[in-house]
Design an enzyme around this catalytic site. Structure first.
Site, PDB file in Angstrom:
ATOM      1  N   ASP A  57      -9.860   4.135  -5.499  1.00  0.00           N
ATOM      2  CA  ASP A  57      -9.651   4.609  -4.242  1.00  0.00           C
ATOM      3  C   ASP A  57     -10.875   5.230  -4.085  1.00  0.00           C
ATOM      4  O   ASP A  57     -10.130   6.522  -3.310  1.00  0.00           O
ATOM      5  CB  ASP A  57      -8.347   5.115  -4.532  1.00  0.00           C
ATOM      6  CG  ASP A  57      -6.611   4.156  -5.288  1.00  0.00           C
ATOM      7  OD1 ASP A  57      -6.925   2.820  -4.637  1.00  0.00           O
ATOM      8  OD2 ASP A  57      -6.186   4.567  -6.281  1.00  0.00           O
ATOM      9  N   HIS A  93      -3.438   2.148   0.224  1.00  0.00           N
ATOM     10  CA  HIS A  93      -3.014   3.364  -0.819  1.00  0.00           C
ATOM     11  C   HIS A  93      -1.471   3.914  -0.974  1.00  0.00           C
ATOM     12  O   HIS A  93      -2.108   4.631   0.693  1.00  0.00           O
ATOM     13  CB  HIS A  93      -4.145   3.579  -1.753  1.00  0.00           C
ATOM     14  CG  HIS A  93      -3.552   5.026  -2.567  1.00  0.00           C
ATOM     15  ND1 HIS A  93      -3.906   4.213  -4.442  1.00  0.00           N
ATOM     16  CD2 HIS A  93      -3.651   6.289  -3.217  1.00  0.00           C
ATOM     17  CE1 HIS A  93      -3.365   5.121  -4.928  1.00  0.00           C
ATOM     18  NE2 HIS A  93      -3.622   6.854  -3.892  1.00  0.00           N
ATOM     19  N   ASN A 117       3.557  -6.378   0.951  1.00  0.00           N
ATOM     20  CA  ASN A 117       2.512  -6.037   2.089  1.00  0.00           C
ATOM     21  C   ASN A 117       1.848  -7.748   2.476  1.00  0.00           C
ATOM     22  O   ASN A 117       1.899  -7.499   3.136  1.00  0.00           O
ATOM     23  CB  ASN A 117       0.801  -4.818   1.339  1.00  0.00           C
ATOM     24  CG  ASN A 117       1.841  -3.353   1.622  1.00  0.00           C
ATOM     25  OD1 ASN A 117       0.890  -2.835   2.673  1.00  0.00           O
ATOM     26  ND2 ASN A 117       2.271  -3.028   0.515  1.00  0.00           N
ATOM     27  N   GLY A 124     -15.400   2.497  -7.367  1.00  0.00           N
ATOM     28  CA  GLY A 124     -14.457   4.033  -7.766  1.00  0.00           C
ATOM     29  C   GLY A 124     -12.345   3.685  -7.716  1.00  0.00           C
ATOM     30  O   GLY A 124     -12.452   2.402  -7.011  1.00  0.00           O
TER      31      GLY A 124
HETATM   32  C1  GRF Z   1       1.979   0.280  -2.341  1.00  0.00           C
HETATM   33  O1  GRF Z   1       3.209   0.995  -2.512  1.00  0.00           O
HETATM   34  C2  GRF Z   1       0.492   0.149  -2.257  1.00  0.00           C
HETATM   35  O2  GRF Z   1       0.601   1.465  -1.566  1.00  0.00           O
HETATM   36  C3  GRF Z   1      -0.358   0.280  -4.095  1.00  0.00           C
HETATM   37  O3  GRF Z   1       0.752  -0.215  -4.686  1.00  0.00           O
HETATM   38  C4  GRF Z   1       2.594  -1.124  -4.111  1.00  0.00           C
HETATM   39  C5  GRF Z   1       2.069  -2.526  -3.987  1.00  0.00           C
HETATM   40  O4  GRF Z   1       3.541  -2.780  -3.067  1.00  0.00           O
HETATM   41  N1  GRF Z   1      -1.352  -0.046  -3.841  1.00  0.00           N
HETATM   42  P1  GRF Z   1       3.902  -4.311  -2.748  1.00  0.00           P
HETATM   43  O5  GRF Z   1       3.342  -4.826  -4.427  1.00  0.00           O
HETATM   44  O6  GRF Z   1       3.099  -5.196  -1.536  1.00  0.00           O
HETATM   45  O7  GRF Z   1       5.385  -4.860  -1.962  1.00  0.00           O
END
Ligand code: GRF
Length: 218
Positions: A144, A108, A13, A142
């Site tokens: 999520d 999430h 991400n 909380g």
């Molecule tokens: C993703 O699936 C995100 O939604 C979750 O943890 C994962 C992180 O993936 N919170 P990355 O480190 O961004 O590849």
């Protein structure tokens, strides 16, 4: 918009944010990447892009509040205005959240409020759900539970295992997160306070579609 990105692992991400900035799709800069784990692969991605990084190991602090205070100090030093939790596997306390009110965003891998917490993809499979997806939301104290900004749906197919499902959701996460951050940069988010005591704050995004259904392209 000066972003601070908190990670604990892979950093895909984070990579999506960096490429959207490079492509001109996201008017922002990543001022700092912080990991609570020294071996997070995302740290190398950030360093390769010339982004400053810090490792702040949670185990080095006596409690969550002290850890959060160290995070806040690092982010403030870097003049961060918006914080992104991009696979950051620690819960934040009010020490952190009060320092960045309505300015902490999480991605999430489920359609909240279904399947909060760890391994949401495995939770969805174990439940026998037919549709899941991803949610970008503001963070509250909380797990999520904060106000939803946008959601995208993803089907669960016969024969899916956890990894197959996670791989189908992940590109949707990247798109949705970048999109939501661009809305924040453009001032399109309005936090609507709870209508009555005990009800929830919600988010309104002005002039944008905030849901992406099965088969629709975000
Ligand atoms: C993703 O699936 C995100 O939604 C979750 O943890 C994962 C992180 O993936 N919170 P990355 O480190 O961004 O590849």
């Amino acid at each position: 918009m000066n972003l601070g990105v908190l990670i604990s692992g892979r950093g895909s991400n984070l990579a999506a944010i960096l490429s959207a900035i490079d492509d001109g799709a996201l008017p922002a800069r990543v001022a700092l990447v912080v990991s609570n784990k020294p071996d997070a692969a995302g740290l190398a991605r950030a360093a390769a892009a010339g982004i400053p990084t810090r490792v702040i190991p949670h185990g080095a602090y006596p409690d969550r509040a002290a850890f959060d205070a160290a995070l806040v100090a690092a982010l403030r030093d870097a003049a961060v205005s918006v914080v992104v939790l991009a696979g950051f596997m620690r819960l934040l306390t009010p020490v952190f959240l009060d320092a960045f009110p309505d300015r902490v965003v999480n991605i999430h891998p489920a359609l909240l409020p279904a399947f909060p917490g760890v391994d949401a993809q495995a939770q969805a499979l174990a439940y026998g759900a037919r549709v899941t997806g991803c949610t970008v939301h503001l963070v509250d104290a909380g797990t999520d539970t904060g106000p939803v900004i946008a959601q995208a749906a993803v089907p669960i197919l016969d024969g899916d295992d956890r990894d197959a499902l996670a791989a189908r959701i992940l590109p949707r996460e990247h798109e949705l997160l970048v999109r939501a951050l661009a809305w924040i940069a453009a001032g399109k988010l309005e936090v609507v306070p709870p209508a009555s005591p005990g009800s929830r704050a919600t988010v309104r995004v002005h002039g944008e579609r905030t849901w992406f259904g099965l088969g629709s392209e975000p």
